[in-house]
Design an enzyme around this catalytic site. Structure first.
Site, PDB file in Angstrom:
ATOM      1  N   CYS A  34       0.840  -1.188   0.000  1.00 47.24           N
ATOM      2  CA  CYS A  34       0.000   0.000   0.000  1.00 47.24           C
ATOM      3  C   CYS A  34       0.883   1.250   0.000  1.00 47.24           C
ATOM      4  O   CYS A  34       1.957   1.265  -0.603  1.00 47.24           O
ATOM      5  CB  CYS A  34      -0.957  -0.041   1.194  1.00 47.24           C
ATOM      6  SG  CYS A  34      -2.248   1.221   1.133  1.00 47.24           S
ATOM      7  N   ASP A  50      -3.034   0.945  10.441  1.00 45.48           N
ATOM      8  CA  ASP A  50      -4.250   1.744  10.657  1.00 45.48           C
ATOM      9  C   ASP A  50      -4.686   1.674  12.099  1.00 45.48           C
ATOM     10  O   ASP A  50      -5.200   2.638  12.657  1.00 45.48           O
ATOM     11  CB  ASP A  50      -5.371   1.284   9.724  1.00 45.48           C
ATOM     12  CG  ASP A  50      -5.208   1.928   8.371  1.00 45.48           C
ATOM     13  OD1 ASP A  50      -4.391   1.416   7.572  1.00 45.48           O
ATOM     14  OD2 ASP A  50      -5.840   2.972   8.135  1.00 45.48           O
TER      15      ASP A  50
HETATM   16  C1  RUB Z   1      -3.676   3.021   3.916  1.00 47.49           C
HETATM   17  C2  RUB Z   1      -2.937   2.004   4.709  1.00 47.49           C
HETATM   18  C3  RUB Z   1      -1.623   2.421   5.293  1.00 47.49           C
HETATM   19  C4  RUB Z   1      -1.852   2.931   6.715  1.00 47.49           C
HETATM   20  C5  RUB Z   1      -0.634   3.643   7.277  1.00 47.49           C
HETATM   21  O1  RUB Z   1      -5.003   2.645   3.636  1.00 47.49           O
HETATM   22  O2  RUB Z   1      -3.386   0.906   4.957  1.00 47.49           O
HETATM   23  O3  RUB Z   1      -0.726   1.352   5.362  1.00 47.49           O
HETATM   24  O4  RUB Z   1      -2.942   3.833   6.727  1.00 47.49           O
HETATM   25  O5  RUB Z   1      -0.340   4.779   6.507  1.00 47.49           O
HETATM   26  P1  RUB Z   1      -5.941   3.651   2.786  1.00 47.49           P
HETATM   27  P2  RUB Z   1       0.487   5.989   7.139  1.00 47.49           P
HETATM   28  O6  RUB Z   1      -5.234   3.956   1.516  1.00 47.49           O
HETATM   29  O7  RUB Z   1      -7.206   2.881   2.599  1.00 47.49           O
HETATM   30  O8  RUB Z   1      -6.157   4.885   3.632  1.00 47.49           O
HETATM   31  O9  RUB Z   1       1.792   5.414   7.617  1.00 47.49           O
HETATM   32  O10 RUB Z   1       0.663   6.949   6.000  1.00 47.49           O
HETATM   33  O11 RUB Z   1      -0.310   6.567   8.257  1.00 47.49           O
END
Ligand code: RUB
EC number: 5.3.1.29
Length: 308
Positions: free
Chosen positions: A124, A193
């Site tokens: 992701c 998350d």
């Molecule tokens: C994003 C996702 C990321 C976490 C952490 O999901 O799963 O791995 O949110 O991201 P989506 P960060 O695209 O559905 O929001 O480290 O940037 O907080």
């Protein structure tokens, strides 16, 4: 209010996405709303602020960063509007500053786990995970990265752009190539998350497949997570809700043609049990997942106090 509603819509539609970004966007929206809020009584102020908080929190259900940000940024202990307003402005500003600094610290701490010549797999698009990779790269370590496409929203494209712009050797793979590719990988680094009190990681759908494949291949599995990604309410038995998104993200319904009865499932996140996680890198240090309770207690104590 319109600005706050616009931010809420951007979070819901994923124009603003990623657990960290939605947290700071919500804190900023709340701060701006409270700064301009005009009310004729303290009771009206409280009612409007609480309403604004719930609008922001309800935009996406899985990332605990969102309620944590809104609670930390929007907390006050006051009896007048001006007192409450000034406390919220201070708390929101502090939350935003801490969130920015947290990414730098996570980068510094996590980069120590990467050696010159290491190959990393990520999934992701996580700013916290990329902070580690980019910091190691800036330190002169030669790091190669495999980034998954991350269907259906393809956040992997954001990741490969960010990594290649930073000059990092980056290879895109489809999600189903994870296990095949794992033999070339030294460390998996993903974001978070939510992290539950028993150290389970809730992150983008497919994360648990990376964890399983890493476990099988004896590859390190690290989650990069600010302390505000830990979920206090899981201590009181709450489960983390897994967001089910619009099936059209997987395939637009008009493309189903002569298969109108086919159902489509589009869960946006999954759960990786703690036994597949070697380390959680936070701004307060690198911990085994078993220490989740301590982080919740020391960094998110407000929730514990509230719940008595
Ligand atoms: C994003 C996702 C990321 C976490 C952490 O999901 O799963 O791995 O949110 O991201 P989506 P960060 O695209 O559905 O929001 O480290 O940037 O907080």
């Amino acid at each position: 209010m319109q600005q706050l509603l616009d931010t809420a819509e951007k979070i819901r539609s994923m124009e603003i996405r990623g657990a960290g970004r939605i947290a700071t966007a919500a804190a900023k929206a709340l701060r701006d709303y409270v700064e301009m809020l005009e009310t004729s009584s303290f009771e009206e102020f409280v009612a409007k602020v609480e309403k604004a908080k719930s609008i922001l929190i309800e935009t996406r259900p899985t990332a605990v960063s969102l309620p944590n940000a809104v609670m930390l940024a929007g907390s006050y202990d006051a009896e007048t509007v001006e007192e409450a307003r000034s406390q919220i402005l201070d708390n929101a500003t502090e939350f935003i500053r801490n969130a920015d600094n947290a990414l730098d610290n996570i980068g510094e701490i996590g980069a120590k786990r990467l050696r010159d010549g290491d190959t990393v797999m990520t999934h992701c698009n996580s700013h916290a995970a990329l902070a580690i990779i980019k910091t190691a790269h800036k330190q002169g370590k030669r790091i190669k990265v495999y980034a998954t496409e991350s269907r259906p929203r393809r956040q992997g494209f954001i990741t490969i752009k960010e990594l290649s712009d930073a000059g990092i050797d980056t290879t895109l793979i489809v999600d189903s190539a994870v296990r095949y590719t794992m033999k070339n990988v030294d460390t998996v680094i993903v974001g978070a998350d939510s992290i539950t009190v028993n150290g389970a990681l809730v992150n983008k759908i497919g994360t648990s497949q990376l964890a399983l494949a890493a476990h099988e291949a004896r590859v390190n599995f690290i989650s990069a997570a600010e302390t505000y990604k830990f979920s206090p309410s899981t201590l009181f038995g709450d489960l983390v809700e897994i967001e089910e998104r619009d099936p059209d993200e997987v395939i637009p319904s008009d493309k189903l043609g002569d298969m109108p009865d086919v159902k489509i499932s589009n869960p946006a996140f999954d759960v990786t049990p703690s036994e597949y996680i070697d380390l959680i890198v936070t701004e307060a240090g690198a911990f085994p997942p078993e220490m989740a309770y301590v982080i919740i207690k020391e960094h998110l104590g407000w929730e514990l106090k509230k719940m008595g």
